[in-house]
Motif scaffolding. Sequence first.
Motif, PDB file in Angstrom:
ATOM      1  N   ARG A   1       0.827  -1.208   0.000  1.00 24.78           N
ATOM      2  CA  ARG A   1       0.000   0.000   0.000  1.00 24.78           C
ATOM      3  C   ARG A   1       0.861   1.258   0.000  1.00 24.78           C
ATOM      4  O   ARG A   1       0.560   2.239  -0.699  1.00 24.78           O
ATOM      5  CB  ARG A   1      -0.929  -0.002   1.224  1.00 24.78           C
ATOM      6  CG  ARG A   1      -2.139  -0.902   1.096  1.00 24.78           C
ATOM      7  CD  ARG A   1      -3.189  -0.585   2.153  1.00 24.78           C
ATOM      8  NE  ARG A   1      -2.673  -0.820   3.498  1.00 24.78           N
ATOM      9  CZ  ARG A   1      -2.787  -1.974   4.145  1.00 24.78           C
ATOM     10  NH1 ARG A   1      -3.383  -3.007   3.569  1.00 24.78           N
ATOM     11  NH2 ARG A   1      -2.313  -2.110   5.380  1.00 24.78           N
ATOM     12  N   ARG A   2       1.932   1.232   0.774  1.00 19.68           N
ATOM     13  CA  ARG A   2       2.814   2.407   0.825  1.00 19.68           C
ATOM     14  C   ARG A   2       3.555   2.589  -0.494  1.00 19.68           C
ATOM     15  O   ARG A   2       3.764   3.727  -0.953  1.00 19.68           O
ATOM     16  CB  ARG A   2       3.807   2.242   1.972  1.00 19.68           C
ATOM     17  CG  ARG A   2       3.134   2.192   3.344  1.00 19.68           C
ATOM     18  CD  ARG A   2       4.139   2.019   4.456  1.00 19.68           C
ATOM     19  NE  ARG A   2       5.065   3.133   4.533  1.00 19.68           N
ATOM     20  CZ  ARG A   2       6.071   3.217   5.393  1.00 19.68           C
ATOM     21  NH1 ARG A   2       6.258   2.232   6.268  1.00 19.68           N
ATOM     22  NH2 ARG A   2       6.880   4.250   5.409  1.00 19.68           N
ATOM     23  N   ILE A   3       3.971   1.496  -1.114  1.00 14.88           N
ATOM     24  CA  ILE A   3       4.659   1.587  -2.403  1.00 14.88           C
ATOM     25  C   ILE A   3       3.724   2.165  -3.460  1.00 14.88           C
ATOM     26  O   ILE A   3       4.111   3.046  -4.249  1.00 14.88           O
ATOM     27  CB  ILE A   3       5.181   0.204  -2.830  1.00 14.88           C
ATOM     28  CG1 ILE A   3       6.344  -0.226  -1.932  1.00 14.88           C
ATOM     29  CG2 ILE A   3       5.621   0.211  -4.293  1.00 14.88           C
ATOM     30  CD1 ILE A   3       6.845  -1.626  -2.207  1.00 14.88           C
TER      31      ILE A   3
ATOM     32  N   ALA B   1       1.080   4.037  -2.961  1.00 16.71           N
ATOM     33  CA  ALA B   1       0.764   5.432  -2.648  1.00 16.71           C
ATOM     34  C   ALA B   1       1.891   6.369  -3.067  1.00 16.71           C
ATOM     35  O   ALA B   1       1.643   7.473  -3.565  1.00 16.71           O
ATOM     36  CB  ALA B   1       0.478   5.580  -1.155  1.00 16.71           C
ATOM     37  N   ARG B   2       3.144   5.950  -2.889  1.00 13.46           N
ATOM     38  CA  ARG B   2       4.278   6.834  -3.176  1.00 13.46           C
ATOM     39  C   ARG B   2       4.705   6.782  -4.646  1.00 13.46           C
ATOM     40  O   ARG B   2       5.003   7.816  -5.255  1.00 13.46           O
ATOM     41  CB  ARG B   2       5.473   6.452  -2.314  1.00 13.46           C
ATOM     42  CG  ARG B   2       5.315   6.748  -0.834  1.00 13.46           C
ATOM     43  CD  ARG B   2       6.655   6.656  -0.131  1.00 13.46           C
ATOM     44  NE  ARG B   2       6.535   6.719   1.307  1.00 13.46           N
ATOM     45  CZ  ARG B   2       7.567   6.786   2.131  1.00 13.46           C
ATOM     46  NH1 ARG B   2       8.789   6.789   1.657  1.00 13.46           N
ATOM     47  NH2 ARG B   2       7.381   6.840   3.446  1.00 13.46           N
ATOM     48  N   HIS B   3       4.758   5.589  -5.209  1.00 17.45           N
ATOM     49  CA  HIS B   3       5.355   5.448  -6.543  1.00 17.45           C
ATOM     50  C   HIS B   3       4.485   4.671  -7.519  1.00 17.45           C
ATOM     51  O   HIS B   3       4.925   4.359  -8.626  1.00 17.45           O
ATOM     52  CB  HIS B   3       6.711   4.735  -6.440  1.00 17.45           C
ATOM     53  CG  HIS B   3       7.618   5.294  -5.384  1.00 17.45           C
ATOM     54  ND1 HIS B   3       8.140   6.569  -5.457  1.00 17.45           N
ATOM     55  CD2 HIS B   3       8.099   4.766  -4.223  1.00 17.45           C
ATOM     56  CE1 HIS B   3       8.905   6.805  -4.397  1.00 17.45           C
ATOM     57  NE2 HIS B   3       8.883   5.726  -3.637  1.00 17.45           N
TER      58      HIS B   3
ATOM     59  N   THR C   1       4.072   5.683 -11.299  1.00 20.25           N
ATOM     60  CA  THR C   1       5.257   5.755 -12.163  1.00 20.25           C
ATOM     61  C   THR C   1       5.218   4.664 -13.225  1.00 20.25           C
ATOM     62  O   THR C   1       5.159   3.472 -12.902  1.00 20.25           O
ATOM     63  CB  THR C   1       6.544   5.588 -11.334  1.00 20.25           C
ATOM     64  OG1 THR C   1       6.530   6.515 -10.251  1.00 20.25           O
ATOM     65  CG2 THR C   1       7.762   5.813 -12.207  1.00 20.25           C
TER      66      THR C   1
ATOM     67  N   THR D   1      16.643   5.752 -10.553  1.00 22.43           N
ATOM     68  CA  THR D   1      15.355   5.892  -9.867  1.00 22.43           C
ATOM     69  C   THR D   1      15.311   5.011  -8.631  1.00 22.43           C
ATOM     70  O   THR D   1      14.898   5.443  -7.544  1.00 22.43           O
ATOM     71  CB  THR D   1      14.206   5.496 -10.812  1.00 22.43           C
ATOM     72  OG1 THR D   1      14.313   6.228 -12.033  1.00 22.43           O
ATOM     73  CG2 THR D   1      12.862   5.773 -10.153  1.00 22.43           C
TER      74      THR D   1
ATOM     75  N   TRP E   1      14.857   6.049  -4.732  1.00 26.25           N
ATOM     76  CA  TRP E   1      13.752   5.527  -3.926  1.00 26.25           C
ATOM     77  C   TRP E   1      14.275   4.843  -2.664  1.00 26.25           C
ATOM     78  O   TRP E   1      13.720   5.016  -1.585  1.00 26.25           O
ATOM     79  CB  TRP E   1      12.924   4.545  -4.750  1.00 26.25           C
ATOM     80  CG  TRP E   1      12.032   5.210  -5.757  1.00 26.25           C
ATOM     81  CD1 TRP E   1      11.851   6.552  -5.929  1.00 26.25           C
ATOM     82  CD2 TRP E   1      11.210   4.549  -6.716  1.00 26.25           C
ATOM     83  NE1 TRP E   1      10.960   6.788  -6.957  1.00 26.25           N
ATOM     84  CE2 TRP E   1      10.546   5.573  -7.456  1.00 26.25           C
ATOM     85  CE3 TRP E   1      10.963   3.233  -7.052  1.00 26.25           C
ATOM     86  CZ2 TRP E   1       9.658   5.278  -8.492  1.00 26.25           C
ATOM     87  CZ3 TRP E   1      10.076   2.938  -8.077  1.00 26.25           C
ATOM     88  CH2 TRP E   1       9.434   3.955  -8.788  1.00 26.25           C
TER      89      TRP E   1
ATOM     90  N   GLU F   1      15.252   7.276  -0.099  1.00 28.21           N
ATOM     91  CA  GLU F   1      14.066   7.873   0.530  1.00 28.21           C
ATOM     92  C   GLU F   1      13.515   6.959   1.624  1.00 28.21           C
ATOM     93  O   GLU F   1      13.185   7.425   2.721  1.00 28.21           O
ATOM     94  CB  GLU F   1      13.001   8.108  -0.544  1.00 28.21           C
ATOM     95  CG  GLU F   1      11.664   8.566  -0.014  1.00 28.21           C
ATOM     96  CD  GLU F   1      10.587   8.581  -1.092  1.00 28.21           C
ATOM     97  OE1 GLU F   1       9.391   8.576  -0.715  1.00 28.21           O
ATOM     98  OE2 GLU F   1      10.933   8.574  -2.289  1.00 28.21           O
ATOM     99  N   TRP F   2      13.433   5.671   1.361  1.00 24.54           N
ATOM    100  CA  TRP F   2      12.866   4.741   2.322  1.00 24.54           C
ATOM    101  C   TRP F   2      13.823   4.472   3.483  1.00 24.54           C
ATOM    102  O   TRP F   2      13.387   4.169   4.594  1.00 24.54           O
ATOM    103  CB  TRP F   2      12.514   3.421   1.631  1.00 24.54           C
ATOM    104  CG  TRP F   2      11.263   3.499   0.815  1.00 24.54           C
ATOM    105  CD1 TRP F   2      11.114   4.130  -0.390  1.00 24.54           C
ATOM    106  CD2 TRP F   2       9.983   2.957   1.139  1.00 24.54           C
ATOM    107  NE1 TRP F   2       9.821   4.010  -0.835  1.00 24.54           N
ATOM    108  CE2 TRP F   2       9.102   3.293   0.075  1.00 24.54           C
ATOM    109  CE3 TRP F   2       9.500   2.218   2.198  1.00 24.54           C
ATOM    110  CZ2 TRP F   2       7.760   2.908   0.071  1.00 24.54           C
ATOM    111  CZ3 TRP F   2       8.157   1.827   2.193  1.00 24.54           C
ATOM    112  CH2 TRP F   2       7.308   2.174   1.138  1.00 24.54           C
TER     113      TRP F   2
ATOM    114  N   PHE G   1      11.833  -2.486   1.365  1.00 21.21           N
ATOM    115  CA  PHE G   1      11.315  -1.873   0.139  1.00 21.21           C
ATOM    116  C   PHE G   1      11.944  -2.504  -1.102  1.00 21.21           C
ATOM    117  O   PHE G   1      11.248  -2.916  -2.038  1.00 21.21           O
ATOM    118  CB  PHE G   1      11.581  -0.370   0.163  1.00 21.21           C
ATOM    119  CG  PHE G   1      11.405   0.306  -1.173  1.00 21.21           C
ATOM    120  CD1 PHE G   1      10.143   0.559  -1.669  1.00 21.21           C
ATOM    121  CD2 PHE G   1      12.501   0.676  -1.927  1.00 21.21           C
ATOM    122  CE1 PHE G   1       9.978   1.173  -2.909  1.00 21.21           C
ATOM    123  CE2 PHE G   1      12.359   1.285  -3.155  1.00 21.21           C
ATOM    124  CZ  PHE G   1      11.084   1.544  -3.652  1.00 21.21           C
TER     125      PHE G   1
END
Length: 386
Positions: free
Chosen positions: A69-71, A73-75, A78, A87, A91, A94-95, A107
């Motif tokens: 769900r978090r993946i 929502a964020r990416h 793409t 990229t 990413w 960021e995580w 991640f």
Amino acid sequence: MEKINSTCRDVVVWTPPADKPSRAIDTSAAPTFRGPTLGDIARQYQTDPLSTFHKLRFHVRRNHEGLLRRIIARHGATPLPEITGRTLVAWHAEWAADGKVAMGHAFTSQIRTLFGFGFTLLADRECERLCLVLNKMRFETAPARVDRLTAEQVEAVRMWAHIVGWHSIALAQAFQFELMLRQKDVIGEWVPKSETGVSDVVWHGQKWLRGIRWSEISDDLILTHTTSKRQKPIIVDLKLAPMVMEELEFLDEMPDDEPVIMCESTCMPYATPEFRRKWRIVANYAGIPENVRNMDSRSGAISEAFAAGVKGERIQKSATHSDIGMTQKYNRGDAMAASSEVQLGRVAARHSAAPDGESRDARWHRVAESISEATSTKRRASKGAR
């Protein structure tokens, strides 16, 4: 085609085919289409009936759902063609920001799984490209845990568990440490009734699986159990596990067939969060540092076996770490010989290191007397009484 007869030869005249109905296509969106997105792959991974996602255990699958769900929502928006090695590095950074190395690793592991699914089951060329890219990339991983629970700390946890009246915590701790078992293999776990597996222990719409049952312990105290993680059989002589034997002496009787570890307040197996909560309370009373957890029981037991000079291959077999061949899987005699050698070596080393064996025995005698005075009824009610 229309065929016309002529006196000299056949003449074929082409006629255009009649217009066939076609699906309505939004051509306005076509110029901006850039291929499937990361979110598309993530959603298909969770819904495709052939996906390995459905083979995950319930609690593991639920953790993956949260990460997915978090993946998304964020990416998720793409497009795959726009994802490059640079990229993925960005990413991951960021995580893993603010020292969250474990999250960054989780991640990238999930991303590898998604692209592997897209390549192998969806035959997506972009996923194939990204699999090759990730194959050449390496990311920082969290350092291995160095904490372990020592035999002395286990003794303290067990003693304080009895003092506060949570005898089940002491029994579980003894099984974990002496037998090198994971927490789940001792206390089991609660899962929805719809999950795979049969159980006669059902409560509030869930069923209990994978923990030790009394029926797995024979009359001569031989435990035969199948581990939860790799489904490997273990066989252990409990008579060679002093801590377990000490705990069994506190019991008035051994039930025939029910979970071994039962919460005193519910007379049912523990929910994992509740077991960990109570264990931490007892550990705090026992002076166990906050960084040492119940999960470190296994590493502590293995470390003790190595320190005792037990052969590495015997420890691996007893702890079910490495893959075992088919003949070894069913060779119960060899498995018991391995576990017996491990237990004897550890106990001998423990006794030789004890400065005063009598003081330990006397201490446990006092604990046993205080428990017998405080409890006038059996520690565990029978099934019928529940």
